[in-house]
Design a protein around this motif. Structure first.
Motif, PDB file in Angstrom:
ATOM      1  N   ILE A 140     -13.906   1.306   6.097  1.00 23.02           N
ATOM      2  CA  ILE A 140     -12.817   2.302   5.975  1.00 23.02           C
ATOM      3  C   ILE A 140     -13.471   3.680   5.886  1.00 23.02           C
ATOM      4  CG2 ILE A 140     -10.851   3.059   4.565  1.00 23.02           C
ATOM      5  CD1 ILE A 140     -10.479   0.221   5.769  1.00 23.02           C
ATOM      6  N   ASP A 141     -13.251   4.522   6.880  1.00 24.53           N
ATOM      7  CA  ASP A 141     -13.880   5.850   6.820  1.00 24.53           C
ATOM      8  C   ASP A 141     -13.011   6.814   5.991  1.00 24.53           C
ATOM      9  OD1 ASP A 141     -11.781   6.547   8.473  1.00 24.53           O
ATOM     10  OD2 ASP A 141     -13.010   6.951  10.241  1.00 24.53           O
ATOM     11  N   ASP A 142     -13.520   8.021   5.777  1.00 25.38           N
ATOM     12  CA  ASP A 142     -12.841   8.947   4.857  1.00 25.38           C
ATOM     13  C   ASP A 142     -11.428   9.290   5.336  1.00 25.38           C
ATOM     14  OD1 ASP A 142     -15.077   8.912   3.366  1.00 25.38           O
ATOM     15  OD2 ASP A 142     -15.820  10.895   3.985  1.00 25.38           O
ATOM     16  N   ARG A 143     -11.300   9.510   6.625  1.00 24.69           N
ATOM     17  CA  ARG A 143      -9.991   9.878   7.181  1.00 24.69           C
ATOM     18  C   ARG A 143      -8.977   8.736   6.978  1.00 24.69           C
ATOM     19  NH1 ARG A 143      -9.383  13.201  12.549  1.00 24.69           N
ATOM     20  NH2 ARG A 143     -11.597  12.863  12.747  1.00 24.69           N
ATOM     21  N   SER A 144      -9.455   7.507   7.175  1.00 26.56           N
ATOM     22  CA  SER A 144      -8.577   6.346   6.972  1.00 26.56           C
ATOM     23  C   SER A 144      -8.180   6.227   5.502  1.00 26.56           C
ATOM     24  CB  SER A 144      -9.270   5.055   7.410  1.00 26.56           C
ATOM     25  OG  SER A 144      -9.610   5.119   8.765  1.00 26.56           O
ATOM     26  N   ARG A 145      -9.166   6.459   4.634  1.00 27.15           N
ATOM     27  CA  ARG A 145      -8.912   6.351   3.188  1.00 27.15           C
ATOM     28  C   ARG A 145      -7.759   7.268   2.782  1.00 27.15           C
ATOM     29  NH1 ARG A 145      -9.667   2.382   0.601  1.00 27.15           N
ATOM     30  NH2 ARG A 145      -7.553   2.826   0.017  1.00 27.15           N
ATOM     31  N   VAL A 146      -7.789   8.502   3.298  1.00 26.85           N
ATOM     32  CA  VAL A 146      -6.740   9.469   2.946  1.00 26.85           C
ATOM     33  C   VAL A 146      -5.380   8.941   3.417  1.00 26.85           C
ATOM     34  CG1 VAL A 146      -5.869  11.799   3.429  1.00 26.85           C
ATOM     35  CG2 VAL A 146      -8.301  11.438   2.942  1.00 26.85           C
ATOM     36  N   ARG A 147      -5.342   8.437   4.634  1.00 27.28           N
ATOM     37  CA  ARG A 147      -4.067   7.924   5.168  1.00 27.28           C
ATOM     38  C   ARG A 147      -3.597   6.687   4.404  1.00 27.28           C
ATOM     39  NH1 ARG A 147      -2.617  10.307   9.892  1.00 27.28           N
ATOM     40  NH2 ARG A 147      -4.196  11.292  11.196  1.00 27.28           N
ATOM     41  N   MET A 148      -4.528   5.807   4.071  1.00 25.47           N
ATOM     42  CA  MET A 148      -4.146   4.581   3.351  1.00 25.47           C
ATOM     43  C   MET A 148      -3.648   4.899   1.941  1.00 25.47           C
ATOM     44  SD  MET A 148      -7.195   2.178   4.788  1.00 25.47           S
ATOM     45  CE  MET A 148      -6.932   0.778   3.713  1.00 25.47           C
ATOM     46  N   ASP A 149      -4.251   5.908   1.323  1.00 29.07           N
ATOM     47  CA  ASP A 149      -3.799   6.297  -0.019  1.00 29.07           C
ATOM     48  C   ASP A 149      -2.429   6.978   0.036  1.00 29.07           C
ATOM     49  OD1 ASP A 149      -6.103   5.251  -1.024  1.00 29.07           O
ATOM     50  OD2 ASP A 149      -7.109   7.187  -1.346  1.00 29.07           O
ATOM     51  N   ALA A 150      -2.208   7.777   1.094  1.00 29.90           N
ATOM     52  CA  ALA A 150      -0.925   8.492   1.195  1.00 29.90           C
ATOM     53  C   ALA A 150       0.233   7.496   1.305  1.00 29.90           C
ATOM     54  CB  ALA A 150      -0.939   9.424   2.404  1.00 29.90           C
ATOM     55  N   THR A 151       0.043   6.459   2.110  1.00 27.68           N
ATOM     56  CA  THR A 151       1.143   5.503   2.271  1.00 27.68           C
ATOM     57  C   THR A 151       1.300   4.645   1.009  1.00 27.68           C
ATOM     58  OG1 THR A 151       2.175   3.968   3.839  1.00 27.68           O
ATOM     59  CG2 THR A 151      -0.207   3.772   3.618  1.00 27.68           C
ATOM     60  N   ALA A 152       0.175   4.380   0.317  1.00 22.64           N
ATOM     61  CA  ALA A 152       0.272   3.659  -0.972  1.00 22.64           C
ATOM     62  C   ALA A 152       1.033   4.511  -1.995  1.00 22.64           C
ATOM     63  CB  ALA A 152      -1.120   3.325  -1.496  1.00 22.64           C
ATOM     64  N   ASN A 153       0.759   5.823  -1.988  1.00 22.03           N
ATOM     65  CA  ASN A 153       1.454   6.698  -2.948  1.00 22.03           C
ATOM     66  C   ASN A 153       2.959   6.702  -2.707  1.00 22.03           C
ATOM     67  OD1 ASN A 153      -0.819   7.336  -4.363  1.00 22.03           O
ATOM     68  ND2 ASN A 153      -1.285   9.166  -3.145  1.00 22.03           N
ATOM     69  N   GLU A 154       3.336   6.699  -1.425  1.00 19.81           N
ATOM     70  CA  GLU A 154       4.776   6.644  -1.136  1.00 19.81           C
ATOM     71  C   GLU A 154       5.370   5.337  -1.666  1.00 19.81           C
ATOM     72  OE1 GLU A 154       7.688   7.601   2.584  1.00 19.81           O
ATOM     73  OE2 GLU A 154       6.180   6.078   2.943  1.00 19.81           O
ATOM     74  N   LEU A 155       4.639   4.250  -1.493  1.00 21.89           N
ATOM     75  CA  LEU A 155       5.143   2.962  -1.999  1.00 21.89           C
ATOM     76  C   LEU A 155       5.228   2.943  -3.523  1.00 21.89           C
ATOM     77  CD1 LEU A 155       3.411   0.529   0.499  1.00 21.89           C
ATOM     78  CD2 LEU A 155       5.877   0.778   0.117  1.00 21.89           C
ATOM     79  N   LEU A 156       4.286   3.624  -4.176  1.00 22.95           N
ATOM     80  CA  LEU A 156       4.351   3.695  -5.649  1.00 22.95           C
ATOM     81  C   LEU A 156       5.607   4.450  -6.087  1.00 22.95           C
ATOM     82  CD1 LEU A 156       0.583   4.404  -6.441  1.00 22.95           C
ATOM     83  CD2 LEU A 156       1.861   2.351  -7.092  1.00 22.95           C
ATOM     84  N   GLU A 157       5.922   5.532  -5.354  1.00 22.24           N
ATOM     85  CA  GLU A 157       7.151   6.289  -5.673  1.00 22.24           C
ATOM     86  C   GLU A 157       8.384   5.412  -5.456  1.00 22.24           C
ATOM     87  OE1 GLU A 157       7.294   9.875  -3.316  1.00 22.24           O
ATOM     88  OE2 GLU A 157       5.335  10.479  -4.094  1.00 22.24           O
ATOM     89  N   GLU A 158       8.409   4.700  -4.324  1.00 14.37           N
ATOM     90  CA  GLU A 158       9.558   3.821  -4.060  1.00 14.37           C
ATOM     91  C   GLU A 158       9.663   2.749  -5.145  1.00 14.37           C
ATOM     92  OE1 GLU A 158       9.871   2.145  -0.122  1.00 14.37           O
ATOM     93  OE2 GLU A 158       9.329   4.018   0.839  1.00 14.37           O
ATOM     94  N   ARG A 159       8.503   2.236  -5.575  1.00 13.81           N
ATOM     95  CA  ARG A 159       8.537   1.194  -6.611  1.00 13.81           C
ATOM     96  C   ARG A 159       9.146   1.727  -7.909  1.00 13.81           C
ATOM     97  NH1 ARG A 159       2.959  -1.247  -8.627  1.00 13.81           N
ATOM     98  NH2 ARG A 159       3.012   0.615  -9.935  1.00 13.81           N
ATOM     99  N   ASN A 160       8.783   2.975  -8.250  1.00 13.70           N
ATOM    100  CA  ASN A 160       9.364   3.568  -9.474  1.00 13.70           C
ATOM    101  C   ASN A 160      10.878   3.611  -9.383  1.00 13.70           C
ATOM    102  OD1 ASN A 160       6.946   3.918 -10.639  1.00 13.70           O
ATOM    103  ND2 ASN A 160       6.727   6.089 -10.096  1.00 13.70           N
ATOM    104  N   GLU A 161      11.373   4.057  -8.218  1.00 18.14           N
ATOM    105  CA  GLU A 161      12.835   4.097  -8.006  1.00 18.14           C
ATOM    106  C   GLU A 161      13.426   2.702  -8.118  1.00 18.14           C
ATOM    107  OE1 GLU A 161      15.302   6.565  -7.179  1.00 18.14           O
ATOM    108  OE2 GLU A 161      13.661   7.537  -8.256  1.00 18.14           O
ATOM    109  N   ALA A 162      12.769   1.749  -7.458  1.00 13.01           N
ATOM    110  CA  ALA A 162      13.290   0.374  -7.413  1.00 13.01           C
ATOM    111  C   ALA A 162      13.356  -0.221  -8.823  1.00 13.01           C
ATOM    112  CB  ALA A 162      12.405  -0.485  -6.517  1.00 13.01           C
TER     113      ALA A 162
END
Ligand SMILES: NC(=O)C1=CN([C@@H]2O[C@H](COP(=O)(O)OP(=O)(O)OC[C@H]3O[C@@H](n4cnc5c(N)ncnc54)[C@H](O)[C@@H]3O)[C@@H](O)[C@H]2O)C=CC1
Ligand SMILES: O=C(O)CCC(=O)C(=O)O
Length: 335
Positions: free
Chosen positions: A305-327
């Motif tokens: 996983i290169d640095d650019r991928s890491r940033v993208r993978m974390d961004a989508t995980a963060n969105e899921l964490l926000e959705e989980r809080n709502e859920a």
């Protein structure tokens, strides 16, 4: 392998189901040697239309289709099922993000998670399609604690197929020549379509997609945004969300889960994260590359996983964490 399966499809009077049911009933998903009992669940208001779908399925005269049950009764629908294909939910309209549907759809998946817990086989395999698919899947899994979290998946195969098709079109090759693309994360505009490990067959050789495409700006730019925004582009054009391609992706997901992935290939599925793969937080449904055999799926490990991928993978995980809080707020509310 069993020669009889009970398959539930929810939202059975809707547009995805209309493209999906024939393929399941025809043996294109679970094989021609398996007889399928189809249970079709939709809300009471849709029972007349659902009756019409039943008439059409009967008129297809399919040898594999053993029985059709149309119902709005959740207990009847979920009892002893082998597969649950949870499509029934409100679709988004133009200008909405999929997570805007959470409020409307969370209660459906809370109720259906409980129904899985109470009535389905403990071995039931669950595919959540209704949006926001990852978080709805987490809701259902949370409400069915006696069923293994591994049995809960959500659909990102449509995104996977879209990524594959974009590469194939660009290289003017058949889609079957392109292998091992990955969709990471959420089925939303933050998903990360990753072709860094994908290959394309050139003659007898499988070559890395980035080497053959030779256009990193496109791969890191328009390719990614096209896949991320494809659902919205279809809504803008059709004034309805994708249905034919969604149904095809559901069939691909179910077939691979049932029979396994082809040798040397992986696919993308939204699966439960236990926190030990690729830095993805625990207790999210996150799309990852998986290989499937008769023992179930395993996450493809060891991919760099290169640095650019890491940033993208974390961004989508963060969105899921926000959705989980709502859920979780919806889950803590009493019915
Ligand atoms: N994960 C993915 O890749 C994709 C997800 N979707 C999502 O799939 C869902 C369904 O899409 P369509 O079939 O186009 O929508 P649709 O509106 O045509 O059909 C949905 C059906 O679900 C039914 N329904 C609503 N509440 C229900 C409940 N509690 N139990 C059973 N049925 C219920 C409705 O009455 C309707 O017949 C939407 O949320 C859409 O956003 C769509 C395409 C791709
Ligand atoms: O985009 C949507 O909200 C509905 C359909 C969908 O999920 C998709 O086409 O990827």
């Amino acid at each position: 392998m069993t020669d009889q399966l009970k398959v539930l499809v929810t939202g059975a009077a809707g547009q995805i189901a209309y493209s999906l049911l024939y393929s399941i009933a025809n043996g294109d998903v679970f094989g021609k040697n398996v007889s399928v009992s189809l249970i079709l669940l939709d809300i009471e208001m849709m029972q007349e239309a659902l009756g019409g779908v039943v008439l059409e399925l009967q008129d297809c005269a399919l040898p594999n289709l053993k029985k059709i049950t149309a119902t709005c009764n959740v207990q009847e629908a979920f009892t002893d099922i082998d597969y649950a294909v949870l499509v029934g939910a409100m679709p988004r309209r133009q200008g909405m993000e999929r997570k805007d549907l959470l409020k409307a759809n969370a209660k459906i998946f809370k109720e259906q998670g409980k129904a899985l817990e109470n009535y389905a086989k403990k071995s039931v395999k669950v595919l959540v399609v209704g949006n926001p698919a990852n978080t709805n899947c987490l809701i259902a899994a949370t409400c069915a604690p006696s069923i293994s979290k591994e049995n809960f998946t959500c659909l990102t195969r449509l995104d996977h197929n879209r990524a594959k098709a974009q590469i194939a079109t660009r290289l003017e090759v058949a889609t079957s020549a392109v292998r091992n693309v990955i969709i990471w994360g959420n089925h939303s505009s933050t998903q990360y379509p990753d072709v860094r490990h994908a290959t394309v067959s050139v003659g007898d050789e499988a070559k890395p997609v980035p080497l053959v495409v030779k256009d990193d700006a496109w791969l890191n730019g328009d390719f990614i945004t096209t896949v991320q925004k494809r659902g919205a582009a279809i809504i803008a054009a059709r004034k309805l969300s994708s249905a034919m391609s969604a149904a095809k992706a559901i069939c691909d997901h179910l077939r691979d889960w049932h029979f396994g992935t082809p040798k040397g290939e992986w696919t993308s599925m939204g699966i439960y994260s236990n926190g030990s793969n690729y830095g993805v937080p625990e207790n999210l449904i996150y799309s990852m590359p998986v290989k499937i055999d008769e023992n179930g799926y395993t996450i493809v490990d060891g991919l760099e996983i290169d640095d650019r991928s890491r940033v993208r993978m974390d961004a989508t995980a963060n969105e899921l964490l926000e959705e989980r809080n709502e859920a979780m707020k919806f889950l803590s509310q009493s019915d």
